[in-house]
Design a protein around this motif. Structure first.
Motif, PDB file in Angstrom:
ATOM      1  N   VAL A  15     109.310  60.425  74.704  1.00 40.08           N
ATOM      2  CA  VAL A  15     110.478  61.068  74.092  1.00 40.08           C
ATOM      3  C   VAL A  15     111.591  60.024  73.960  1.00 40.08           C
ATOM      4  CG1 VAL A  15     112.146  62.957  74.245  1.00 40.08           C
ATOM      5  CG2 VAL A  15     109.814  63.267  75.132  1.00 40.08           C
ATOM      6  N   THR A  16     111.809  59.577  72.730  1.00 44.20           N
ATOM      7  CA  THR A  16     112.847  58.581  72.448  1.00 44.20           C
ATOM      8  C   THR A  16     113.864  59.215  71.497  1.00 44.20           C
ATOM      9  OG1 THR A  16     111.853  57.628  70.460  1.00 44.20           O
ATOM     10  CG2 THR A  16     111.037  56.787  72.574  1.00 44.20           C
ATOM     11  N   PRO A  17     115.028  58.604  71.356  1.00 45.72           N
ATOM     12  CA  PRO A  17     116.027  59.200  70.456  1.00 45.72           C
ATOM     13  C   PRO A  17     115.527  59.350  69.013  1.00 45.72           C
ATOM     14  CG  PRO A  17     117.055  57.528  71.837  1.00 45.72           C
ATOM     15  CD  PRO A  17     115.568  57.431  72.070  1.00 45.72           C
ATOM     16  N   ASP A  18     114.669  58.430  68.554  1.00 46.94           N
ATOM     17  CA  ASP A  18     114.203  58.476  67.159  1.00 46.94           C
ATOM     18  C   ASP A  18     113.041  59.421  66.947  1.00 46.94           C
ATOM     19  OD1 ASP A  18     115.958  56.368  66.837  1.00 46.94           O
ATOM     20  OD2 ASP A  18     114.383  54.892  67.280  1.00 46.94           O
ATOM     21  N   GLY A  69     109.042  43.913  85.562  1.00 50.82           N
ATOM     22  CA  GLY A  69     110.158  43.825  86.498  1.00 50.82           C
ATOM     23  C   GLY A  69     110.859  45.174  86.583  1.00 50.82           C
ATOM     24  N   GLU A  70     112.160  45.180  86.329  1.00 50.49           N
ATOM     25  CA  GLU A  70     112.929  46.429  86.461  1.00 50.49           C
ATOM     26  C   GLU A  70     113.208  47.090  85.117  1.00 50.49           C
ATOM     27  OE1 GLU A  70     116.511  45.823  88.733  1.00 50.49           O
ATOM     28  OE2 GLU A  70     115.380  45.640  90.598  1.00 50.49           O
ATOM     29  N   THR A  71     112.739  46.466  84.032  1.00 50.45           N
ATOM     30  CA  THR A  71     113.132  46.998  82.713  1.00 50.45           C
ATOM     31  C   THR A  71     111.946  47.392  81.830  1.00 50.45           C
ATOM     32  OG1 THR A  71     113.256  44.739  81.892  1.00 50.45           O
ATOM     33  CG2 THR A  71     115.315  45.713  82.584  1.00 50.45           C
ATOM     34  N   ILE A  72     112.283  48.168  80.811  1.00 51.66           N
ATOM     35  CA  ILE A  72     111.283  48.546  79.815  1.00 51.66           C
ATOM     36  C   ILE A  72     111.090  47.353  78.878  1.00 51.66           C
ATOM     37  CG2 ILE A  72     110.776  50.111  77.896  1.00 51.66           C
ATOM     38  CD1 ILE A  72     112.573  52.219  79.368  1.00 51.66           C
ATOM     39  N   ALA A  73     109.866  46.829  78.837  1.00 53.64           N
ATOM     40  CA  ALA A  73     109.610  45.632  78.037  1.00 53.64           C
ATOM     41  C   ALA A  73     109.140  45.978  76.632  1.00 53.64           C
ATOM     42  CB  ALA A  73     108.564  44.753  78.724  1.00 53.64           C
ATOM     43  N   LYS A  74     108.445  47.104  76.512  1.00 54.51           N
ATOM     44  CA  LYS A  74     107.896  47.447  75.202  1.00 54.51           C
ATOM     45  C   LYS A  74     107.554  48.929  75.143  1.00 54.51           C
ATOM     46  CE  LYS A  74     104.587  45.490  71.926  1.00 54.51           C
ATOM     47  NZ  LYS A  74     103.406  44.643  71.729  1.00 54.51           N
ATOM     48  N   VAL A  75     107.789  49.494  73.967  1.00 54.07           N
ATOM     49  CA  VAL A  75     107.399  50.887  73.717  1.00 54.07           C
ATOM     50  C   VAL A  75     106.660  50.866  72.385  1.00 54.07           C
ATOM     51  CG1 VAL A  75     108.245  53.242  73.382  1.00 54.07           C
ATOM     52  CG2 VAL A  75     109.564  51.660  74.800  1.00 54.07           C
ATOM     53  N   ASP A  76     105.406  51.325  72.368  1.00 55.03           N
ATOM     54  CA  ASP A  76     104.634  51.205  71.127  1.00 55.03           C
ATOM     55  C   ASP A  76     103.497  52.231  71.088  1.00 55.03           C
ATOM     56  OD1 ASP A  76     103.891  50.185  68.668  1.00 55.03           O
ATOM     57  OD2 ASP A  76     103.948  48.094  69.347  1.00 55.03           O
ATOM     58  N   ASP A  77     102.907  52.352  69.901  1.00 49.03           N
ATOM     59  CA  ASP A  77     101.773  53.278  69.776  1.00 49.03           C
ATOM     60  C   ASP A  77     100.656  52.897  70.726  1.00 49.03           C
ATOM     61  OD1 ASP A  77     103.127  54.565  67.812  1.00 49.03           O
ATOM     62  OD2 ASP A  77     102.141  53.521  66.147  1.00 49.03           O
ATOM     63  N   LYS A  85     121.051  52.878  81.208  1.00 52.44           N
ATOM     64  CA  LYS A  85     120.454  54.128  81.684  1.00 52.44           C
ATOM     65  C   LYS A  85     120.397  55.138  80.548  1.00 52.44           C
ATOM     66  CE  LYS A  85     120.680  52.850  86.128  1.00 52.44           C
ATOM     67  NZ  LYS A  85     119.419  52.394  86.787  1.00 52.44           N
ATOM     68  N   GLY A  86     119.538  56.140  80.694  1.00 50.75           N
ATOM     69  CA  GLY A  86     119.593  57.315  79.830  1.00 50.75           C
ATOM     70  C   GLY A  86     118.702  57.297  78.608  1.00 50.75           C
ATOM     71  N   VAL A  87     117.888  56.257  78.452  1.00 46.67           N
ATOM     72  CA  VAL A  87     117.098  56.195  77.218  1.00 46.67           C
ATOM     73  C   VAL A  87     115.821  55.379  77.440  1.00 46.67           C
ATOM     74  CG1 VAL A  87     118.359  54.171  76.358  1.00 46.67           C
ATOM     75  CG2 VAL A  87     117.250  55.698  74.719  1.00 46.67           C
ATOM     76  N   ILE A  88     114.777  55.806  76.744  1.00 45.29           N
ATOM     77  CA  ILE A  88     113.549  55.013  76.726  1.00 45.29           C
ATOM     78  C   ILE A  88     113.647  54.061  75.554  1.00 45.29           C
ATOM     79  CG2 ILE A  88     111.063  55.111  76.281  1.00 45.29           C
ATOM     80  CD1 ILE A  88     110.910  57.482  78.083  1.00 45.29           C
ATOM     81  N   SER A  89     113.939  52.817  75.894  1.00 45.88           N
ATOM     82  CA  SER A  89     114.154  51.827  74.853  1.00 45.88           C
ATOM     83  C   SER A  89     113.950  50.441  75.470  1.00 45.88           C
ATOM     84  CB  SER A  89     115.591  51.984  74.335  1.00 45.88           C
ATOM     85  OG  SER A  89     115.884  50.985  73.407  1.00 45.88           O
ATOM     86  N   LYS A  90     113.480  49.521  74.664  1.00 49.05           N
ATOM     87  CA  LYS A  90     113.259  48.154  75.148  1.00 49.05           C
ATOM     88  C   LYS A  90     114.557  47.583  75.726  1.00 49.05           C
ATOM     89  CE  LYS A  90     111.845  43.617  73.761  1.00 49.05           C
ATOM     90  NZ  LYS A  90     111.595  42.660  72.712  1.00 49.05           N
ATOM     91  N   ALA A 103     113.995  50.548  83.645  1.00 47.82           N
ATOM     92  CA  ALA A 103     112.794  51.387  83.642  1.00 47.82           C
ATOM     93  C   ALA A 103     113.004  52.556  84.604  1.00 47.82           C
ATOM     94  CB  ALA A 103     111.557  50.572  84.005  1.00 47.82           C
ATOM     95  N   ASP A 104     113.864  53.469  84.181  1.00 49.25           N
ATOM     96  CA  ASP A 104     114.121  54.731  84.888  1.00 49.25           C
ATOM     97  C   ASP A 104     113.381  55.805  84.105  1.00 49.25           C
ATOM     98  OD1 ASP A 104     115.861  53.223  86.389  1.00 49.25           O
ATOM     99  OD2 ASP A 104     117.686  54.240  85.728  1.00 49.25           O
ATOM    100  N   ILE A 105     112.225  56.183  84.606  1.00 55.71           N
ATOM    101  CA  ILE A 105     111.322  57.001  83.795  1.00 55.71           C
ATOM    102  C   ILE A 105     110.731  58.129  84.638  1.00 55.71           C
ATOM    103  CG2 ILE A 105     109.052  56.911  82.631  1.00 55.71           C
ATOM    104  CD1 ILE A 105     109.921  53.900  82.035  1.00 55.71           C
TER     105      ILE A 105
END
Ligand SMILES: [Zn+2]
Length: 474
Positions: free
Chosen positions: A16-19, A30-38, A391-396, A400-402
């Protein structure tokens, strides 16, 4: 082999992403979202390090952000029973990864740094999820006014003022504060209830011997809230359209006033809570003093008000669902109240059930879309409180708060299954579909298969930026 640190690959979840909402993969490094893809494929080398999670059929959502909790709150006759350890464990178990706490009042005349310093001590070495605090206003003088921007520099970019209780602010004080905060880029959160009306009604009922729990609600009728909100809107207008954040909205009339103000271009942001969406005032008449369980301010309202609040979320007049989490044992409420509602400490628990309650009663019952859900539970609170896009979004690039939510989990909410440190839940017996089965904070899995595996003190203080107040910030 070189150690690349933390690598987690979440496969085949419904992201679930904003788009868009789509089936795909999410890579954490590490601590962050590195990639979101099909579809994301790892090299053989990375595979050796990576934790793989199959999220087939489950929702992958930004971690919940609850911007209204009261951990350690000292109200004099009692202290709210969740501290920054028990409260954040409960939050994590229910899919919340960041909280912004509202501190209680400090000693009379203390500086605005006093409670923040105190709360840093409460939280550090205890919190298991990330956190921040709002400032609290309890008197006003030149020093307070001069210190507001300094507090903002410490990452405390929102402050709360009360129109009722011991340290209530008069209209003149609020106007001065709003002019100051507008200039400093600080957001002012307001507990809007008309104090004089509460006192006169309460006095009248007590004199008549009307002391049952329902008179808590009757002494705080709809207009107690809506009149105060109208006053705040007028003050904000006078203060050059200073942004205002109305906490725990409970009434249709208050909502309509906010809607009108927003349409006129005013910067009025509003929050409601699960209790005002899901519980109604008939609970105050339960037998055996059980009505005391629901004493909170503002009080529970009628179903008509509930319906209006759901509509307000749908049409984006309301921006945030937070909890006002502030638990006291039913045993204690009964003991302190005796036969008199006015002596009962106010507040209920909610930090743990917020995400599943709203998923089930909001999304599954088609009162809001999945994206609206993500927006009011995570994205909007992050934007409004200066946590976005960390914070607050699934985005590169975001933390990585998921959470992974299993929509097939059927749960009957009960005090026994929850982790909040209190002897009852206002949501006892409510059936929900869907519960978070995994919670990740900055790349670290702290809840797995619905069991807490995090560490005390892992949570970090997040220095908040000045709020992004604007039209797209609802
Ligand atoms: Zn509160």
């Amino acid at each position: 082999m070189e150690n690349k640190g933390n690598i987690v690959l979440i496969k085949n979840g419904i992201l679930v992403t904003p788009d868009k909402v789509f089936e795909g993969d999410l890579l954490v490094i590490g601590e962050t979202i590195a990639k979101v893809d099909d579809s994301i494929l790892l090299s053989d080398e990375d595979k050796a390090f990576a934790t793989l999670i199959d999220a087939k059929g489950k929702y992958v959502l930004p971690g919940g952000i609850d911007v209204h909790t009261h951990f350690n709150l000292d109200i004099g006759v009692a202290v709210a029973q969740d501290d920054f350890y028990t409260g954040t464990v409960a939050a994590a178990m229910g899919g919340t990864t960041t909280i912004v706490d509202h501190p209680g009042f400090g000693p009379k005349g203390c500086s605005i740094f006093h409670q923040i310093d105190t709360y840093h001590e409460y939280a550090k070495e205890n919190a298991v999820i990330d956190y921040s605090f709002h400032g609290v206003l309890q008197h006003l003088d030149e020093k307070i006014i001069a210190d507001i921007p300094k507090l903002a520099d410490q990452g405390i970019t929102s402050m709360k003022a009360y129109m009722t209780y011991d340290f209530m602010f008069s209209d003149d004080m609020l106007l001065t504060v709003l002019r100051t905060t507008k200039e400093a880029g600080v957001l002012i959160a307001i507990h809007a209830e008309d104090d004089s009306k509460i006192h006169s009604l309460r006095h009248k009922f007590l004199l008549q011997g009307k002391k049952e729990a329902i008179y808590h609600a009757k002494s705080r009728p709809v207009t107690v809230e809506s009149d105060a909100i109208k006053k705040v809107i007028a003050l904000s207008h006078k203060a050059n359209n200073a942004p205002v954040y109305i906490v725990h909205l409970s009434t249709k009339e208050g909502l309509l006033a906010i809607k009108k103000a927003k349409e006129a271009g005013q910067n009025i942001i509003a929050e409601t809570c699960p209790q005002y969406l899901l519980l109604d005032e008939s609970l105050y008449t339960l037998p055996d003093h059980q009505g005391l369980k629901y004493i909170m301010s503002p009080p529970l309202r009628t179903k008509e008000n509930q319906n209006a609040l759901w509509e307000g979320l749908f049409d984006q007049t309301l921006s945030v669902i937070a909890t006002d989490h502030c638990p006291f044992d039913f045993k204690l409420k009964k003991k302190l109240a005796g036969d008199d509602f006015s002596k009962c400490p106010g507040g209920v628990a909610g930090v743990e059930a917020r995400v599943p309650l709203i998923f089930s009663k909001g999304v599954l019952e088609q009162k809001m879309s999945l994206q609206c859900f993500a927006r009011v539970m995570a994205e909007n609170p992050a934007k409004i409180m200066g946590l976005y896009p960390k914070k607050g979004v699934i985005s590169k690039g975001s933390d990585a708060d998921i959470i992974i939510l299993d929509p097939e989990q059927k749960v009957t909410i009960s005090q026994k299954m929850l982790h909040e440190n209190v002897d009852y839940t206002p949501y006892e017996g409510i059936n929900v579909m869907g519960w978070p089965v995994l919670t990740m904070v900055r790349g670290s899995i702290i809840v797995k298969d619905s069991a807490f595996i995090g560490k005390k003190g892992y949570g970090k203080f997040i220095k908040r930026k000045k709020a992004l107040i604007g039209a797209d910030n609802r």
